[in-house]
Design an enzyme around this catalytic site. Structure first.
Site, PDB file in Angstrom:
ATOM      1  N   HIS A 158      34.753  43.977  48.236  1.00  0.00           N
ATOM      2  CA  HIS A 158      35.822  43.801  47.228  1.00  0.00           C
ATOM      3  C   HIS A 158      37.209  43.659  47.910  1.00  0.00           C
ATOM      4  O   HIS A 158      37.286  44.436  48.638  1.00  0.00           O
ATOM      5  CB  HIS A 158      35.808  44.602  46.105  1.00  0.00           C
ATOM      6  N   ASP A 177      32.260  52.515  48.721  1.00  0.00           N
ATOM      7  CA  ASP A 177      32.927  51.986  47.256  1.00  0.00           C
ATOM      8  C   ASP A 177      31.775  51.989  46.354  1.00  0.00           C
ATOM      9  O   ASP A 177      30.746  51.112  46.457  1.00  0.00           O
ATOM     10  CB  ASP A 177      33.172  50.470  47.658  1.00  0.00           C
ATOM     11  N   GLN A 219      30.168  49.789  41.742  1.00  0.00           N
ATOM     12  CA  GLN A 219      29.124  49.159  41.155  1.00  0.00           C
ATOM     13  C   GLN A 219      27.982  50.301  40.858  1.00  0.00           C
ATOM     14  O   GLN A 219      26.938  50.278  39.911  1.00  0.00           O
ATOM     15  CB  GLN A 219      28.996  47.691  41.591  1.00  0.00           C
ATOM     16  N   LYS A 246      34.004  51.545  34.659  1.00  0.00           N
ATOM     17  CA  LYS A 246      32.656  50.721  34.796  1.00  0.00           C
ATOM     18  C   LYS A 246      31.411  51.474  34.415  1.00  0.00           C
ATOM     19  O   LYS A 246      30.197  51.127  34.437  1.00  0.00           O
ATOM     20  CB  LYS A 246      32.511  50.257  36.312  1.00  0.00           C
ATOM     21  N   CYS A 302      37.166  38.750  43.241  1.00  0.00           N
ATOM     22  CA  CYS A 302      37.996  39.639  44.177  1.00  0.00           C
ATOM     23  C   CYS A 302      37.159  39.715  45.537  1.00  0.00           C
ATOM     24  O   CYS A 302      37.256  40.715  46.153  1.00  0.00           O
ATOM     25  CB  CYS A 302      38.147  41.013  43.579  1.00  0.00           C
TER      26      CYS A 302
HETATM   27  C1  LIG Z   1      32.682  46.494  44.350  1.00  0.00           C
HETATM   28  C2  LIG Z   1      33.970  47.025  43.746  1.00  0.00           C
HETATM   29  N1  LIG Z   1      35.119  47.637  44.179  1.00  0.00           N
HETATM   30  C3  LIG Z   1      36.208  47.964  43.863  1.00  0.00           C
HETATM   31  C4  LIG Z   1      36.641  47.405  42.742  1.00  0.00           C
HETATM   32  C5  LIG Z   1      37.955  47.849  42.013  1.00  0.00           C
HETATM   33  O1  LIG Z   1      37.725  48.633  40.949  1.00  0.00           O
HETATM   34  P1  LIG Z   1      39.206  48.972  40.047  1.00  0.00           P
HETATM   35  O2  LIG Z   1      39.902  47.749  39.670  1.00  0.00           O
HETATM   36  O3  LIG Z   1      38.408  49.719  38.968  1.00  0.00           O
HETATM   37  O4  LIG Z   1      40.072  49.886  40.890  1.00  0.00           O
HETATM   38  C6  LIG Z   1      35.571  46.514  41.928  1.00  0.00           C
HETATM   39  C7  LIG Z   1      35.878  46.155  40.488  1.00  0.00           C
HETATM   40  O5  LIG Z   1      35.404  45.053  40.175  1.00  0.00           O
HETATM   41  C8  LIG Z   1      34.249  46.433  42.462  1.00  0.00           C
HETATM   42  O6  LIG Z   1      33.393  45.818  41.467  1.00  0.00           O
END
Ligand SMILES: Cc1ncc(COP(=O)(O)O)c(C=O)c1O
Length: 415
Positions: free
Chosen positions: A131, A208, A211, A234, A372
């Protein structure tokens, strides 16, 4: 022969749905079908009640007050820390730092641990399925320090090429920052292997968990990751809150992130001393109400159990994959065998935005675009996908609605 009860027999999805008020609304005069769970999950009533209860019963700033409301608010806030510690099996509550979300957790590590430990010529390993939140903070650090960003490639199924990873790893590698489960592909990465190999090379590992935290049982001690970042919104909790887990000795050795109230022990104009963990990384008034309500979200998950959730969600995924694959022109993106309940797809000759918009007219919420993950989309030679991501409150009937919708779009748009 006695047949063991199926997951459908053991799980009352309709009773679970009742706990989510938004699921009873209509969109475009149709019952809402919410398949955008990887972007954010819906919230159960217990989470909404906890928010309202905080503001109506004991709204106060925390840690500093000695009056009753302040004490109640502090106790509720800190209780969430204990609940989260158990949720991911951290060794200590001081290893749980409240942030704004996954993104802030990764930036915190890049700007503190990273600035302290990464120098010119050092290497940072990420992967091709990250991401943007797990690319840009490292890109910024590399720009500042003259360090080098290395990227693990993926295969056609959307899996990391582990032999390439081993080749990238060297004594120059300072940190491996990797997504546990991909938001665009659903792939669950072999993070234990990655962590093991990275540690042998002397590197630390950040996962990270944006998910994975909602779909997989997380045990940070068993994983042996050095950092783990995830978002409340999430995991059925409110927006604006995240959690960064870090091993205590690393967090202790790191410089502070933001300066302000709460993160200090003593301030004079000549010298400031910093607070102990976890407060050292929690400058200013935190997002009290949302942290308090996160506890209820975790309790909601625990009341069902991650294993049961995963079993049910995987069944939904298999069902959707089977039905989607049968639609002419559909190409699935993300076909690893080891996945969380996320399925991306494209349809030959039809733009993903058109599909998303037409599904919305049927009350079906899917995500469209690059999710993203632009470098990942580039790798697949596409601009974006349609993504359906499933949660504990979704049903096979809802997937039937999606399939009927996509089928109609394909027939309607056929040249
Ligand atoms: C794999 C992953 N990493 C990071 C993020 C970023 O999360 P946040 O926008 O809640 O900080 C997301 C959000 O969709 C994600 O799916």
């Amino acid at each position: 022969m006695i047949q063991s009860a199926t997951i459908q027999d053991r799980l009352d999805v309709y009773a679970i749905r009742q706990q989510f008020p938004v699921l009873s609304r209509e969109v475009k005069d149709k019952p809402l079908v919410y398949f955008d769970n990887a972007a954010t999950s819906q919230k159960p009533q217990v989470v909404l009640d906890a928010l309202m209860n905080y503001y109506t019963e004991y709204n106060a700033n925390i840690h500093r007050g000695i009056h009753t409301l302040a004490e109640e608010a502090t106790a509720a806030f800190e209780a969430t820390r204990d609940t989260v510690k158990q949720f991911i099996n951290a060794a200590g509550r001081e290893e749980i730092i409240f942030t704004k979300g996954t993104t802030e957790g990764i930036n915190l590590v890049a700007q503190t641990w990273g600035r302290q430990n990464v120098k010119a010529g050092d290497e940072i390993i990420i992967s091709n399925m990250e991401h943007h939140s797990n690319i840009v903070p490292w890109y910024i650090l590399c720009e500042e320090k003259g360090a080098i960003l290395k990227v693990i490639p993926i295969n056609e199924d959307g899996e990391l090429m582990m032999d390439e990873f081993e080749k990238l790893l060297s004594s120059k590698t300072k940190i491996v920052s990797i997504v546990h489960a991909s938001n665009a592909l659903g792939t669950i990465n072999p993070v234990k292997k990655i962590i093991n190999a990275a540690h042998k090379a002397g590197a630390v590992v950040l996962l990270d968990g944006a998910q994975s935290s909602v779909h997989l049982d997380i045990d940070v001690q068993d994983l042996d990751c050095d950092f783990f970042s995830f978002s409340s919104h999430k995991v059925y909790g409110p927006t604006g809150v995240g959690v960064l887990y870090g091993k205590k000795h690393l967090l202790e050795s790191m410089p502070v992130y933001q300066g302000g109230g709460e993160m200090i022990k003593e301030v004079t104009f000549a010298k400031t001393t910093y607070n102990d963990l976890p407060y050292k990384f929690e400058a200013g008034t935190p997002n009290i109400a949302d942290v308090v309500a996160l506890k209820e979200a975790v309790n909601f998950i625990n009341s069902i159990g991650k294993e049961t959730m995963a079993e049910y969600e995987n069944e939904l995924l298999s069902y959707a994959v089977e039905k989607l694959s049968a639609i002419p022109g559909v190409r699935l993106i993300g076909t690893s065998k080891n996945k969380v309940a996320v399925q991306s797809f494209v349809v030959e000759g039809i733009h993903h935005f058109d599909i998303g918009q037409m599904l919305d007219t049927r009350g079906i919420a899917v995500r469209t675009g690059h999710h993203c993950t632009q470098p990942l989309m580039d790798g697949f030679g596409i601009e974006g996908t349609v993504r359906a991501s499933f949660s504990i409150y979704n049903t096979k009937e809802e997937i039937d609605e999606l399939i009927e919708g996509v089928n109609r779009i394909v027939n309607f748009m056929k040249p």
